[in-house]
Design an enzyme around this catalytic site. Structure first.
Site, short mmCIF file in Angstrom:
data_model
loop_
_atom_site.label_atom_id
_atom_site.label_comp_id
_atom_site.label_asym_id
_atom_site.label_seq_id
_atom_site.Cartn_x
_atom_site.Cartn_y
_atom_site.Cartn_z
N HIS A 1 38.80 44.98 32.39
CA HIS A 1 40.05 45.38 32.72
C HIS A 1 40.60 45.40 34.07
O HIS A 1 41.66 45.03 34.48
CB HIS A 1 40.25 46.85 32.09
CG HIS A 1 41.27 47.48 32.10
ND1 HIS A 1 42.53 47.68 31.11
CD2 HIS A 1 42.23 48.18 33.07
CE1 HIS A 1 43.31 48.22 31.45
NE2 HIS A 1 43.23 48.72 32.78
N GLU A 2 39.74 46.16 35.06
CA GLU A 2 40.14 46.36 36.41
C GLU A 2 40.23 45.05 36.96
O GLU A 2 41.06 44.71 37.86
CB GLU A 2 39.15 47.28 37.22
CG GLU A 2 39.22 48.78 36.57
CD GLU A 2 40.63 49.49 36.40
OE1 GLU A 2 41.58 48.89 37.32
OE2 GLU A 2 40.71 50.12 35.61
N HIS B 1 43.67 43.52 36.64
CA HIS B 1 44.50 44.14 37.39
C HIS B 1 44.35 42.96 38.99
O HIS B 1 45.16 42.73 39.64
CB HIS B 1 44.22 45.43 37.84
CG HIS B 1 44.93 46.45 36.96
ND1 HIS B 1 46.28 46.32 36.25
CD2 HIS B 1 44.31 47.22 36.18
CE1 HIS B 1 46.52 47.23 35.47
NE2 HIS B 1 45.30 47.81 35.19
N HIS C 1 45.99 39.85 38.92
CA HIS C 1 47.35 39.97 39.12
C HIS C 1 47.58 40.06 40.59
O HIS C 1 48.72 39.75 40.88
CB HIS C 1 47.74 41.25 38.40
CG HIS C 1 49.34 41.33 37.97
ND1 HIS C 1 49.97 42.18 37.33
CD2 HIS C 1 50.46 40.20 38.16
CE1 HIS C 1 51.20 42.18 36.93
NE2 HIS C 1 51.49 40.81 37.64
#
Length: 676
Positions: free
Chosen positions: A464-465, A468, A471
């Site tokens: 998940h991190e 990010h 991104h």
């Protein structure tokens, strides 16, 4: 002045000189950088030349260069590795930084220049990206209070300064409660605990200079304790301590702070003409209105509650079979759910964990990024802010893309949770600036000399991190104002939640989920059982999340409540919260909502993004390959590299062709009733 924070950074990739920076350097660096920023802002506002995009907007983009550099280092360190000196400076800086922000966004002359540009925007020959940046600057100024009268601007500045102080106190109180509580575990208290939990408890004791084993409030330690401990009395003690953070009375109690924060947020919204803070906060988001948020949450709540209630009945029968009468309690749920998972799916956390070594999961996250986007990762030997942190250069086709820093282990100086941040953002204005991105987690530290093992949930958190981080790293815009994760709050979780899906791709598990001792891949039968159980206990997980999101929304609709705890209780009663499940984040430790206003009225955003991530991964399934090159290229072009260059729904529609409904989310969580 001689200060490593202000001198040119000449090390590899212009990284901050962490080995030269001392706590004493921060205060004078902030003072100098604020003075310089104020001078730059004054020069822009007072420029005698007619306002133009270059001498106003682009000048603003670069006006706070030194301040951003100093703040980027300080606030990342304050969250990941606090010290008493850093906490004291954070308290001192909170009102000062808020005051400076108000000075800029409520500068009448500066706002007049932006309004003049906006009025004549059709004659300026702006690119699409420049038009978007101008629009967002104007929106930011107006929402900050630039259009208010003098009295309104003065009061708005006072409100923001007080909110900054309160949110800083909330954060530091929570860290203090997490840091100061620990429970010694005697040998008899270890009954039922797998070796990996015992090793983590030993490592936690060593960090605190204690003999034997201790339990802390780190999620990666307390959750497996609740899953496996045979001692119901100790599970209760640990659970109540974990859920009482910020509500223990005394100097670190956050309940009064929460009430004041909510009152001030209401005042801030009403100063700007909104009926409520929720209406103000949601206006620029994808959801737009509180009603749209509530509609989504309630559509998910009903099937989730029904599933949780049915699961609770099963767990209660299991507990009664153990000779324990009465109601299933919150400290019982994870224990009996783990036993049921073993019975129903033949899944044992102790059997799974050796296949999820931290090093293997880092490698898996990197490998997926290589296969999807052509990124390569080279370890760096550079000074960092803590010995736990590690760094990699990220390249593509030989071109430098970013520096990635990973800081994965829990420690008493680190705030709880997991997050992605940046020491430096991507932009092209003023030269091709490449980002320095950091992932921070709180995984249990292994015993000395032993490999670090992750739970399935930990591995999902790592992916998940890293979503990010992608991104941020793949951002490809000219202006830092719209770089990377500078997007709508209910869109920002899309890349992170989408990336979690690759952890469930069988070939990824086959390649990377290897036993830390033998190196053998996870047996296919175990892998299949793991994937078949992917929706196990989603009634519980969804209920604890949606309850928190509904309480957050209720806090910010209408008048700020004098007693937030009463509002919390009222909402939970109205929605029929199951007795044995509590909110994921109760009010006194609801950092998403009260440690700053990033997720205030916005905790729903994880679920709003999940509607999209479930649909987005379908694009790869439809292509017949989880690593389909064309689909990955569209994902990068329209979402990962685009930052905030368009409205979020336009970006998603450019990738997928349309906006999705809620059905993929319900299906992904196992909450959709099968067709008759």
């Amino acid at each position: 002045m001689t200060n490593p924070l202000l001198e040119p950074w000449t090390g590899e990739f212009d990284l901050p000189p962490f080995d030269a920076i001392r706590d004493a350097d921060f205060a004078p660096a902030f003072e100098w950088a604020l003075t310089e920023a104020r001078a730059n802002i004054a020069a822009i506002a007072g420029n005698a030349e007619p306002p133009g995009f270059t001498n106003t907007v682009e000048a603003l983009e670069l006006a706070e260069e030194a301040l951003n550099r100093v703040a980027g280092v300080f606030y990342n360190l304050a969250g990941a590795d606090s010290t008493p000196e850093r906490e004291a400076l954070q308290r001192d800086l909170a009102p000062k930084m808020a005051a400076f922000s108000s000075e800029v966004t409520m500068n009448a002359a500066l706002f007049a220049r932006i309004e003049a540009l906006w009025s004549g925007r059709d004659t300026l020959g702006l690119s699409a990206e420049q038009s978007r940046v101008l629009e967002l600057y104007r929106r930011m100024f107006i929402r900050a209070g630039a259009a208010l009268d003098a009295a309104g601007r003065k009061r708005m500045a006072e409100v923001k300064e007080r909110l900054a102080v309160l949110s800083t106190s909330f954060t530091q109180n929570l860290l203090a409660d997490e840091r100061d509580w620990w429970m010694p575990l005697a040998e008899a208290d270890l009954d039922g605990l797998p070796d990996f939990v015992i090793a983590a408890a030993k490592a936690a004791a060593e960090e605190r200079g204690q003999p034997g084993h201790v339990l802390t409030l780190s999620r990666s330690l307390v959750v497996p304790f609740l899953q496996f401990s045979l001692r119901r009395d100790l599970r209760e003690k640990a659970y109540e301590a974990w859920t009482a953070r910020g509500a223990n009375g005394g100097a670190t109690d956050n309940r009064a702070l929460a009430a004041e924060i909510l009152k001030l947020r209401e005042e801030r919204a009403r100063l700007l003409g909104y009926d409520s803070f929720a209406a103000y906060k949601l206006e620029p988001e994808m959801a737009r209105t509180p009603d749209a948020v509530r509609d989504l949450l309630m559509r998910v709540w009903e099937p989730a509650r029904a599933k949780a209630m049915a699961d609770g009945e099963v767990l209660t029968r299991m507990m009664h079979a153990d000779g324990i009468n009465g109601d299933l309690e919150a400290w019982d749920w994870r224990y009996y759910s783990e036993k049921r998972r073993l019975a129903d799916h033949d899944l044992d956390e102790g059997e799974l964990k050796p296949y999820f070594g931290l090093e293997a999961m880092i490698g898996a996250a990197f490998d997926c990024a290589t296969r999807l986007f052509g990124l390569e990762f080279r370890p760096l030997d550079v000074p960092l802010y803590h010995t736990d942190a590690r760094a990699w250069e990220v390249t593509r086709g030989g071109r430098h893309i970013a520096v990635f820093i990973g800081d994965w282990f829990a420690r008493s100086s680190k705030r709880s949770g997991a997050w992605c941040s940046a020491f430096r953002e991507q932009r092209k204005l003023g030269g091709d600036q490449r980002p320095v991105v950091v992932n921070v987690c709180n995984f249990a530290r292994p015993a000395k000399g032993e490999p670090a093992l992750l739970s399935w949930d930990d591995a999902r958190t790592l992916f998940h991190e890293f979503g990010h981080a992608l991104h941020q790293m793949l951002s490809d815009v000219t202006y830092g104002f719209i770089s990377g994760t500078s997007v709508a709050r209910d869109f920002v979780e899309l890349p992170s939640q989408l990336y979690e899906h690759w952890l469930e791709v069988p070939e990824v598990l086959d390649n990377h989920a290897r036993h830390v001792k033998t190196g053998q891949p996870m047996p296919a039968a175990l892998r299949d059982r793991l994937l078949a159980a992917s929706t196990y206990d989603q009634g519980f997980a969804t209920v604890e999340y949606v309850a928190s999101a509904l309480v957050d929304l209720a806090f910010h609709e209408g008048a700020g409540p004098a007693d937030p705890m009463a509002v919390q209780a009222k909402v939970l009663k109205e929605i029929g919260m199951p007795h044995a499940i509590r909110m994921r984040h109760a009010t006194p430790h609801f950092a998403h909502v009260f440690a700053g206003d990033g997720y205030s009225s916005g905790y729903y955003s994880y679920m709003w993004s999940e509607v999209m991530d479930a649909d987005a991964f379908e694009a790869f399934r439809e292509a017949g390959d989880a690593f389909d090159a064309d689909t990955a290229q569209r994902l990068e072009e329209h979402i990962l590299s685009a930052g905030g260059s368009q409205e979020a729904d336009a970006l998603y529609t450019a990738f997928r062709g349309k906006m999705p409904g809620v059905e993929p989310l319900l299906k992904g969580r196992g909450l959709l009733e099968p067709a008759a």
